[in-house]
Design an enzyme around this catalytic site. Sequence first.
Site, short mmCIF file in Angstrom:
data_model
loop_
_atom_site.label_atom_id
_atom_site.label_comp_id
_atom_site.label_asym_id
_atom_site.label_seq_id
_atom_site.Cartn_x
_atom_site.Cartn_y
_atom_site.Cartn_z
N ASP A 1 12.83 50.23 32.17
CA ASP A 1 14.25 49.91 32.12
C ASP A 1 14.63 50.05 30.63
OD1 ASP A 1 16.79 48.66 32.73
OD2 ASP A 1 15.96 46.84 31.85
N ASP B 1 17.98 48.64 28.85
CA ASP B 1 18.62 47.45 28.27
C ASP B 1 17.77 46.21 28.47
OD1 ASP B 1 20.71 49.09 27.67
OD2 ASP B 1 21.99 48.43 29.30
N THR C 1 20.09 45.91 23.95
CA THR C 1 21.49 46.20 24.26
C THR C 1 22.06 45.15 25.20
OG1 THR C 1 20.50 47.81 25.71
CG2 THR C 1 21.80 48.67 23.87
N LYS D 1 22.61 41.45 34.29
CA LYS D 1 21.58 42.36 33.78
C LYS D 1 21.15 43.33 34.87
CE LYS D 1 19.75 39.61 30.00
NZ LYS D 1 18.59 38.83 29.51
N SER E 1 17.45 53.65 34.00
CA SER E 1 18.48 52.75 33.47
C SER E 1 19.77 52.84 34.25
CB SER E 1 18.76 53.09 32.00
OG SER E 1 19.87 52.33 31.54
N ALA E 2 20.34 51.68 34.55
CA ALA E 2 21.62 51.62 35.26
C ALA E 2 22.79 51.97 34.34
CB ALA E 2 21.83 50.22 35.83
N LYS F 1 20.43 49.15 41.30
CA LYS F 1 19.40 48.13 41.45
C LYS F 1 20.12 46.93 42.08
CE LYS F 1 17.51 49.68 37.00
NZ LYS F 1 17.30 49.37 35.59
N GLU G 1 10.82 45.71 33.67
CA GLU G 1 12.21 45.25 33.79
C GLU G 1 12.44 43.87 33.18
OE1 GLU G 1 15.25 45.50 34.80
OE2 GLU G 1 15.36 47.48 35.75
N ASP G 2 13.66 43.63 32.73
CA ASP G 2 14.04 42.30 32.23
C ASP G 2 14.99 41.59 33.19
OD1 ASP G 2 16.20 44.08 31.67
OD2 ASP G 2 17.03 42.55 30.34
P1 B16 Z 1 26.93 50.90 31.31
P2 B16 Z 1 19.57 48.80 32.35
C1 B16 Z 1 22.16 48.16 32.66
O1 B16 Z 1 21.14 48.86 32.00
C2 B16 Z 1 22.46 46.83 32.00
O2 B16 Z 1 21.38 45.94 32.15
C3 B16 Z 1 23.68 46.22 32.61
O3 B16 Z 1 24.00 44.99 31.96
C4 B16 Z 1 24.86 47.19 32.49
O4 B16 Z 1 26.04 46.66 33.08
C5 B16 Z 1 24.47 48.50 33.18
O5 B16 Z 1 23.32 49.02 32.57
C6 B16 Z 1 25.59 49.54 33.11
O6 B16 Z 1 25.75 49.93 31.79
O7 B16 Z 1 28.20 50.09 31.34
O8 B16 Z 1 26.51 51.28 29.91
O9 B16 Z 1 26.97 52.06 32.24
O10 B16 Z 1 19.13 47.40 32.10
O11 B16 Z 1 19.42 49.23 33.80
O12 B16 Z 1 18.97 49.79 31.39
MG MG Z 2 17.61 45.72 31.73
#
Ligand code: B16
Ligand code: MG
Length: 219
Positions: free
Chosen positions: A8, A10, A16, A44, A115-116, A146, A170-171
């Site tokens: 993951d 963030d 971030t 998250k 990553s989301a 997710k 993952e966190d």
């Molecule tokens: P964005 P990850 C996620 O990233 C974050 O944990 C989450 O807080 C955030 O809303 C999401 O990405 C969308 O991010 O607005 O930049 O598209 O933890 O899956 O890497």
């Molecule tokens: Mg994360």
Amino acid sequence: QLKAVIFDLDGVITDTAEYHFIAWKQLAEELGITFDRAFNEQLKGVSRMESLERILALGSQADRYTMAEKEALAHKKNEHYKQLIARMTPDDLLPGILDLLRELKRQNIKIGLASASKNAFTVIERLQIGAYFDTIVDAAKVKNSKPHPEIFLTAAEQLGVHPSTCIGVEDAQAGVAAIKAANMFAIGVGDKEALKEADYIVETTADLTYDAIVRAFYR
Ligand code: B16
Ligand code: MG
């Protein structure tokens, strides 16, 4: 046999998560909604629009805005977030991560990113670690967020490995759930209680050494 580690972004590779928190908090305050770090835990790993919906629901404002207004609010948060990440440098890598990426490469273990975030490429570029990744799957490439396993399964597929040979790191609660649903070995970084579904939990990324994760995987 361990073939790949899928990270993951963030909260695992870099903090971030803190910038998302700052940007959402500011938007929420402008809307008259107070939210704290405990609530932020629920955001998250959750997509941008879904995060906004949860914040509006927290302030009982779910029905107050049109879809177009919601898009505008999410856009505003993202503009603030982009300002925050523009200042990132390789110094923003969390402790131990660079050593782990290097060691995985040396051991011929594939490396993926799941990553989301639609800002994932920008962040990876700011951190100057793009060369370590054999695949990067971000929110733009998958339909389901997710805790759906799609993002981790897509990463495994692109790496050409079976999910059972992968570790996911993952966190977020939603992220650990996604890894488990993908039938991978889940490593949680952070709070033991929040991440209790994980197969192995470390308090901070400093404990994510190659030896430790390999030992956990084969135990
Ligand atoms: P964005 P990850 C996620 O990233 C974050 O944990 C989450 O807080 C955030 O809303 C999401 O990405 C969308 O991010 O607005 O930049 O598209 O933890 O899956 O890497
Ligand atoms: Mg994360």
